[in-house]
Design a protein around this motif. Structure first.
Motif, short mmCIF file in Angstrom:
data_model
loop_
_atom_site.label_atom_id
_atom_site.label_comp_id
_atom_site.label_asym_id
_atom_site.label_seq_id
_atom_site.Cartn_x
_atom_site.Cartn_y
_atom_site.Cartn_z
N ARG A 181 45.71 57.60 37.35
CA ARG A 181 45.46 57.26 38.76
C ARG A 181 44.32 56.24 38.89
O ARG A 181 44.40 55.32 39.71
N VAL A 182 43.26 56.42 38.10
CA VAL A 182 42.14 55.48 38.16
C VAL A 182 42.61 54.07 37.82
O VAL A 182 42.31 53.11 38.53
N PHE A 183 43.35 53.94 36.74
CA PHE A 183 43.79 52.62 36.32
C PHE A 183 44.77 52.00 37.32
O PHE A 183 44.73 50.79 37.56
N GLU A 184 45.62 52.81 37.88
CA GLU A 184 46.53 52.29 38.91
C GLU A 184 45.75 51.69 40.07
O GLU A 184 46.07 50.59 40.55
N GLU A 185 44.74 52.42 40.53
CA GLU A 185 43.99 51.96 41.69
C GLU A 185 43.13 50.74 41.36
O GLU A 185 43.05 49.80 42.15
N LEU A 186 42.48 50.74 40.20
CA LEU A 186 41.63 49.60 39.85
C LEU A 186 42.47 48.35 39.58
O LEU A 186 42.07 47.24 39.96
N SER A 187 43.62 48.53 38.94
CA SER A 187 44.48 47.38 38.67
C SER A 187 44.94 46.73 39.97
O SER A 187 44.94 45.50 40.10
N GLU A 188 45.29 47.56 40.94
CA GLU A 188 45.74 47.01 42.23
C GLU A 188 44.59 46.39 43.00
O GLU A 188 44.72 45.30 43.56
N GLU A 189 43.46 47.05 43.02
CA GLU A 189 42.32 46.57 43.80
C GLU A 189 41.78 45.25 43.29
O GLU A 189 41.40 44.36 44.06
N PHE A 190 41.76 45.09 41.95
CA PHE A 190 41.13 43.91 41.36
C PHE A 190 42.11 42.96 40.69
O PHE A 190 41.70 42.06 39.97
N ASP A 191 43.40 43.13 40.94
CA ASP A 191 44.40 42.22 40.37
C ASP A 191 44.23 42.09 38.85
O ASP A 191 44.14 40.99 38.30
N LEU A 192 44.20 43.25 38.17
CA LEU A 192 43.91 43.26 36.73
C LEU A 192 45.15 43.19 35.85
O LEU A 192 45.03 43.07 34.63
N HIS A 193 46.33 43.29 36.45
CA HIS A 193 47.56 43.16 35.66
C HIS A 193 47.53 41.82 34.92
O HIS A 193 47.22 40.78 35.51
N VAL A 194 47.83 41.84 33.63
CA VAL A 194 47.70 40.62 32.83
C VAL A 194 48.61 39.50 33.30
O VAL A 194 48.38 38.33 32.97
N PHE A 195 49.63 39.83 34.09
CA PHE A 195 50.54 38.81 34.58
C PHE A 195 50.34 38.48 36.06
O PHE A 195 51.16 37.77 36.65
N ASP A 196 49.28 39.00 36.67
CA ASP A 196 48.98 38.62 38.05
C ASP A 196 48.70 37.12 38.11
O ASP A 196 47.96 36.57 37.29
N ALA A 197 49.25 36.47 39.12
CA ALA A 197 49.13 35.01 39.22
C ALA A 197 47.73 34.56 39.58
O ALA A 197 47.27 33.50 39.15
N ASP A 198 47.02 35.36 40.37
CA ASP A 198 45.73 34.92 40.90
C ASP A 198 44.60 35.85 40.48
O ASP A 198 43.78 36.27 41.30
N ARG A 199 44.56 36.18 39.18
CA ARG A 199 43.48 37.05 38.74
C ARG A 199 42.14 36.40 39.03
O ARG A 199 41.86 35.29 38.56
#
Length: 324
Positions: A300-318
């Motif tokens: 749950r922590v990682f899901e929320e942080l990834s969404e909040e900070f655009d941390l997915h390695v394939f996010d276009a606008d990290r």
């Protein structure tokens, strides 16, 4: 999240969000302790820590960050890196491939087409990798492993002897895997000694802060965020990150890559370490596990942080870049 250019403001915002996430998830009591290892069933299920370390050495810690716990399967990632450094890719690939399996981590199943373990993040692959640790006897091989951890932790690691004894007593499934590897020629000798080494590596004590530092070093092309030392070669850290993204979260790895998108490794001790390339490491410790063996709160922590900070390695606008 709107792009943040000021790294100091970004760090403060990250700390604020970690504090908020920790507070909201602190009451989550889903999941169960890893009771198949008796000693792990004795830990306090309410322990909960979030820690982060950037490649520039900035940190954010919340909760029980000084609480020690056994690293368990997260050790597989470091051991994989050691094998790559010591023997090279080709030799390692003879023992363990890099294919996600979709099977449980303790599955007694091999890659029959290539006569090897499917990947180094499941038990069969990890035992095969442990067999590659060099040394004349168990004591010498243990010293190699402890020296490896010392490079990452910056101190001599301690082993939880009670958990080690519990792992050894409860380890018959891993013994079956070890002898299957012997039968297939993946391990050629010293099976019991290699199993003892595997049980030991899983019983090394760490904190969430330790895991965040380890994650930052791997994310930083092998450069330690605090000392600046090269603890693992850049090409090895790349391979570690790749396998962590595709295989690091047991048979939940595909969904994790899709929703969270951060190279990560979990352990049944309740730890998860995530590695964001050129950014840093994030770690969570919470010992209640889901059916896959992953920390419920950790997911749950990682899901929320990834969404909040655009941390997915394939996010276009990290918004996060190297000078964090």
């Amino acid at each position: 999240m709107a792009e943040i250019h000021d790294h100091q403001r970004a760090a403060e915002w990250f700390k604020h969000v970690c504090r908020d996430v920790h507070g909201r998830l602190d009451g989550l009591d889903e999941g169960a302790l890893a009771s198949y290892i008796p000693e792990l069933a004795r830990v306090d299920p309410d322990h909960f820590a979030i820690a982060a370390m950037t490649v520039a050495g900035r940190s954010a810690n919340e909760g029980d960050c000084d609480q020690t716990f056994t690293i368990q399967s997260i050790s597989k990632l470091l051991m994989y890196g050691l094998a790559l450094e010591t023997h090279g890719r080709d030799e390692v690939l003879k023992r363990a491939g890099v294919a996600p399996t979709g099977d449980p981590f303790n599955s007694i199943k091999l890659d029959e087409a290539h006569r090897r373990a499917p990947n180094p993040m499941v038990n069969s692959g990890a035992i095969a990798i442990a067999s590659m640790v060099e040394g004349d006897d168990l004591a010498a091989r243990r010293e190699v492993v402890l020296a490896l951890f010392e490079r990452y932790l910056g101190r001599r690691p301690e082993v939880d002897e009670a958990v080690l004894a519990s792992e050894t007593v409860a380890g018959n499934r891993n013994r079956a895997i070890g002898y299957l590897l012997l039968n297939e020629g993946i391990i050629t000798d010293r099976v019991e000694e290699t199993l003892d080494l595997y049980f030991m590596q899983c019983s090394i004590l760490v904190t969430a802060v330790d895991l965040a530092v380890i994650g930052a070093a791997i994310a930083n092309h092998g450069v330690h965020p605090m000392t600046g030392q090269q603890v693992v070669a850049p090409q090895v850290s790349r391979d570690m990150l790749t396998v962590a993204l595709t295989c690091g979260m047991y048979d939940y790895a595909g969904e994790w890559a899709y929703t969270v998108g951060i190279p990560a490794k979990s352990g049944v001790g309740g730890g998860i370490v995530g590695m964001i390339p050129d950014v840093g490491g994030i770690a969570v410790y919470s010992p209640r596990l889901d059916a896959h063996g992953n920390s419920v709160r950790g997911i749950r922590v990682f899901e929320e942080l990834s969404e909040e900070f655009d941390l997915h390695v394939f996010d276009a606008d990290r918004p996060w870049r190297r000078n964090t």
